[in-house]
Design an enzyme around this catalytic site. Structure first.
Site, short mmCIF file in Angstrom:
data_model
loop_
_atom_site.label_atom_id
_atom_site.label_comp_id
_atom_site.label_asym_id
_atom_site.label_seq_id
_atom_site.Cartn_x
_atom_site.Cartn_y
_atom_site.Cartn_z
N SER A 218 0.83 -1.20 0.00
CA SER A 218 0.00 0.00 0.00
C SER A 218 0.87 1.26 0.00
O SER A 218 1.64 1.49 -0.94
CB SER A 218 -0.95 -0.04 1.20
OG SER A 218 -1.97 0.92 1.08
N HIS B 280 -7.28 -6.08 0.74
CA HIS B 280 -6.11 -5.24 0.99
C HIS B 280 -5.30 -5.69 2.21
O HIS B 280 -4.32 -5.06 2.57
CB HIS B 280 -6.56 -3.79 1.19
CG HIS B 280 -5.50 -2.75 1.03
ND1 HIS B 280 -4.94 -2.40 -0.18
CD2 HIS B 280 -4.87 -1.96 1.95
CE1 HIS B 280 -4.05 -1.46 -0.02
NE2 HIS B 280 -3.97 -1.17 1.27
N ASP C 194 -10.11 -5.59 -3.32
CA ASP C 194 -9.48 -4.58 -2.47
C ASP C 194 -10.34 -3.32 -2.50
O ASP C 194 -10.54 -2.71 -3.55
CB ASP C 194 -8.08 -4.30 -3.03
CG ASP C 194 -7.28 -3.33 -2.19
OD1 ASP C 194 -7.86 -2.44 -1.56
OD2 ASP C 194 -6.04 -3.46 -2.19
#
Length: 279
Positions: free
Chosen positions: A147, A257, A223
């Site tokens: 991320s 995620h 995600d």
């Protein structure tokens, strides 16, 4: 550099250290996994940059990378995601700004510039500290992340192609100057002049001619932040295609995620890095 914890794991040792950072002007914490091979010789290292809200503790507990690192003879370096401390600026009302959200840039705006120098910390201070004090090979390191940390891994590798042997990322923020997260943080840390943001945008770096051997990215199709267009991997893929940058962008059906996603593919990423680190 003071060791504050050591845990036996997968035949090696997961250690935690604190030190006074020159760049961040505060005490920083990081963890290092040393595989069994490090007991007899120096080993290459993979730097893992974590995402928003994380410390050095998240990946070392949740990713499951140590088992693979032990087998491959690779050290794992887990830095923190920002400077921390009572006198370090913060934005407690938001999880995506301030402590825990350094975005791996060198801030230029007050009051952030005093401490938020994470780009230099990751690419200059921490590697030297580790290579000077631990059984880690000099100039044998790769980088990965998740991320915000995936963004950090991409920009650190693209801006320093001779420093890192390989780069990979999980659900990285690929085009932060067009992402709500990136726009807000870059404006805060770097100021109103958007041209100064571009040096920390992996998509723009590719368009501007930065290049590495190869890039591996995994992106989950379930995600929520991908769906909210925070990550923008298609923009990065388009830039790589335009500039003939080798990219293996893998969309993974059903994955979100979280570290459940990361732990599912971390072994493949470690094997990918090992191929380059052992050349």
């Amino acid at each position: 550099m003071e060791k504050i914890e050591s845990i036996k794991e997968c035949g090696g040792n997961l250690n935690r250290y604190v030190h006074n950072s020159i760049f961040c002007k505060t005490k920083m914490t990081f963890s290092v996994y040393l595989p069994p091979k490090a007991q007899v010789e120096k080993v290459p290292a993979l730097y893992w940059l974590s995402g928003l809200t994380c410390t050095d503790d998240n990946a070392r507990i949740k990713a499951g990378a140590q088992r693979y690192a032990s087998e491959l003879g690779i050290a794992l370096i887990f830095p923190d995601t920002s400077p921390r401390g009572d006198y370090v600026p913060d934005f407690k009302e938001r999880y995506d700004l301030g402590q825990g959200a350094g975005f791996y840039v060198n801030a230029t705006q007050s009051p952030w510039a005093e401490n938020y120098q994470m780009y230099s910390y990751i690419t200059e201070e921490l590697p030297k500290l580790i290579e000077d004090n631990l059984p880690i090979l000099i100039n044998k390191k790769s980088i990965s992340g998740h991320s915000m940390g995936g963004h950090g891994a991409l920009i650190c590798a693209l801006k320093n192609p001779k420093m890192f042997a390989s780069v990979s990322a999980f659900a990285p923020i690929c085009n932060p100057t067009n992402s709500p997260w990136g726009k807000s943080c870059f404006k805060t840390y770097l100021g109103e002049d958007e041209s100064k943001w571009l040096q920390y945008d992996a998509t723009w770096l590719i368009k501007n001619g930065c290049k590495v051997h190869n890039i591996l990215i995994d992106q989950g199709l379930s995600d929520e932040f991908y769906e909210k267009e925070q990550l923008l991997p298609e923009n990065f893929r388009e830039a790589c295609h335009e500039k003939n940058q080798s990219l293996n962008l893998r969309f993974q059906e059903g994955y979100d995620h979280s570290y459940h996603f990361i732990s599912s593919f971390i072994g493949e990423h470690l094997s990918y890095h090992a191929k380059y680190l052992k050349k």
